[in-house]
Design a protein around this motif. Structure first.
Motif, PDB file in Angstrom:
ATOM      1  N   ALA A   7      30.577  74.996  88.966  1.00  0.00           N
ATOM      2  CA  ALA A   7      31.126  75.854  88.978  1.00  0.00           C
ATOM      3  C   ALA A   7      32.798  75.231  88.153  1.00  0.00           C
ATOM      4  O   ALA A   7      33.060  74.635  88.981  1.00  0.00           O
ATOM      5  CB  ALA A   7      30.780  76.671  89.885  1.00  0.00           C
TER       6      ALA A   7
ATOM      7  N   SER B  57      32.993  87.112  86.522  1.00  0.00           N
ATOM      8  CA  SER B  57      32.666  86.534  86.110  1.00  0.00           C
ATOM      9  C   SER B  57      30.732  85.170  86.924  1.00  0.00           C
ATOM     10  O   SER B  57      30.756  84.015  85.872  1.00  0.00           O
ATOM     11  CB  SER B  57      33.754  85.274  86.179  1.00  0.00           C
ATOM     12  N   GLU B  58      30.689  85.529  87.963  1.00  0.00           N
ATOM     13  CA  GLU B  58      29.328  85.003  88.134  1.00  0.00           C
ATOM     14  C   GLU B  58      28.405  85.127  87.865  1.00  0.00           C
ATOM     15  O   GLU B  58      27.515  84.274  88.461  1.00  0.00           O
ATOM     16  CB  GLU B  58      29.401  85.907  90.304  1.00  0.00           C
ATOM     17  N   ALA B  59      27.859  86.540  87.359  1.00  0.00           N
ATOM     18  CA  ALA B  59      26.707  86.531  86.541  1.00  0.00           C
ATOM     19  C   ALA B  59      26.810  85.397  85.997  1.00  0.00           C
ATOM     20  O   ALA B  59      25.626  84.209  85.833  1.00  0.00           O
ATOM     21  CB  ALA B  59      26.493  87.415  85.532  1.00  0.00           C
ATOM     22  N   PRO B  60      26.909  84.486  85.180  1.00  0.00           N
ATOM     23  CA  PRO B  60      26.074  82.662  84.586  1.00  0.00           C
ATOM     24  C   PRO B  60      26.365  81.883  85.778  1.00  0.00           C
ATOM     25  O   PRO B  60      24.603  81.627  85.557  1.00  0.00           O
ATOM     26  CB  PRO B  60      27.054  82.506  83.944  1.00  0.00           C
ATOM     27  N   LEU B  61      26.944  81.620  86.448  1.00  0.00           N
ATOM     28  CA  LEU B  61      26.313  80.529  87.342  1.00  0.00           C
ATOM     29  C   LEU B  61      24.687  81.261  88.507  1.00  0.00           C
ATOM     30  O   LEU B  61      24.551  80.089  88.954  1.00  0.00           O
ATOM     31  CB  LEU B  61      28.046  80.787  89.030  1.00  0.00           C
ATOM     32  N   ARG B  62      25.260  82.090  88.852  1.00  0.00           N
ATOM     33  CA  ARG B  62      24.046  83.224  90.122  1.00  0.00           C
ATOM     34  C   ARG B  62      23.156  82.918  88.934  1.00  0.00           C
ATOM     35  O   ARG B  62      21.487  81.918  89.131  1.00  0.00           O
ATOM     36  CB  ARG B  62      24.606  84.495  89.968  1.00  0.00           C
ATOM     37  N   GLU B  63      22.596  83.396  87.383  1.00  0.00           N
ATOM     38  CA  GLU B  63      21.830  83.251  86.750  1.00  0.00           C
ATOM     39  C   GLU B  63      21.107  81.682  87.015  1.00  0.00           C
ATOM     40  O   GLU B  63      20.299  81.149  86.555  1.00  0.00           O
ATOM     41  CB  GLU B  63      21.874  83.310  85.207  1.00  0.00           C
ATOM     42  N   GLN B  64      22.176  80.653  86.475  1.00  0.00           N
ATOM     43  CA  GLN B  64      22.019  79.540  86.292  1.00  0.00           C
ATOM     44  C   GLN B  64      21.334  79.003  88.287  1.00  0.00           C
ATOM     45  O   GLN B  64      20.396  78.088  87.826  1.00  0.00           O
ATOM     46  CB  GLN B  64      23.146  78.562  86.658  1.00  0.00           C
TER      47      GLN B  64
ATOM     48  N   ASP C  32      18.010  79.828  88.014  1.00  0.00           N
ATOM     49  CA  ASP C  32      16.528  79.283  87.230  1.00  0.00           C
ATOM     50  C   ASP C  32      16.601  77.734  87.957  1.00  0.00           C
ATOM     51  O   ASP C  32      15.697  77.322  88.037  1.00  0.00           O
ATOM     52  CB  ASP C  32      17.509  79.094  85.806  1.00  0.00           C
TER      53      ASP C  32
END
Length: 106
Positions: free
Chosen positions: A5, A13-20, A23
């Motif tokens: 990140a 802005s944390e949603a994409p980091l959380r998903e990655q 995953d």
């Protein structure tokens, strides 16, 4: 496996980091560690810190270990303030976090 990140990490802005990160914990691989690289993060909100606790337990449940690479500064301060540093393995830099037998220097 490394998830990086940069910039600000906050509730917006944390949603994409959380998903990655989640995953990466679930990926079907023989890799033992999931490393979150926060060396490029300039701000980590207190509200986003629980992401690392959830990811830690998510990884453990799947037989992986979560490590966080974070240098001294605002992001490390947030992890210390929220108690995340007491639960999740935190390292000063990415090379240290990637070493298989390295104990957390913090």
């Amino acid at each position: 496996m490394v998830v990086a990140a940069v910039g600000r990490v906050d509730l917006i802005s944390e949603a994409p980091l959380r998903e990655q990160v989640l995953d990466a914990c679930e990926e079907d691989t023989v890799k033992r560690f999931v490393v979150v690289d926060l060396t490029g993060v300039t701000f980590l909100s207190v509200g986003s810190a629980p992401l690392f606790l959830r990811a830690h337990y998510h990884c453990l449940h799947r037989g992986r270990l979560l490590r966080v690479a974070v240098p001294p500064g605002p992001a490390l301060h947030t992890l210390q303030l929220t108690g995340v540093r007491d639960v999740v393995a935190v390292y000063r830099d990415l090379p240290s976090a990637l070493q298989s037998e390295t104990r957390s220097p913090w």
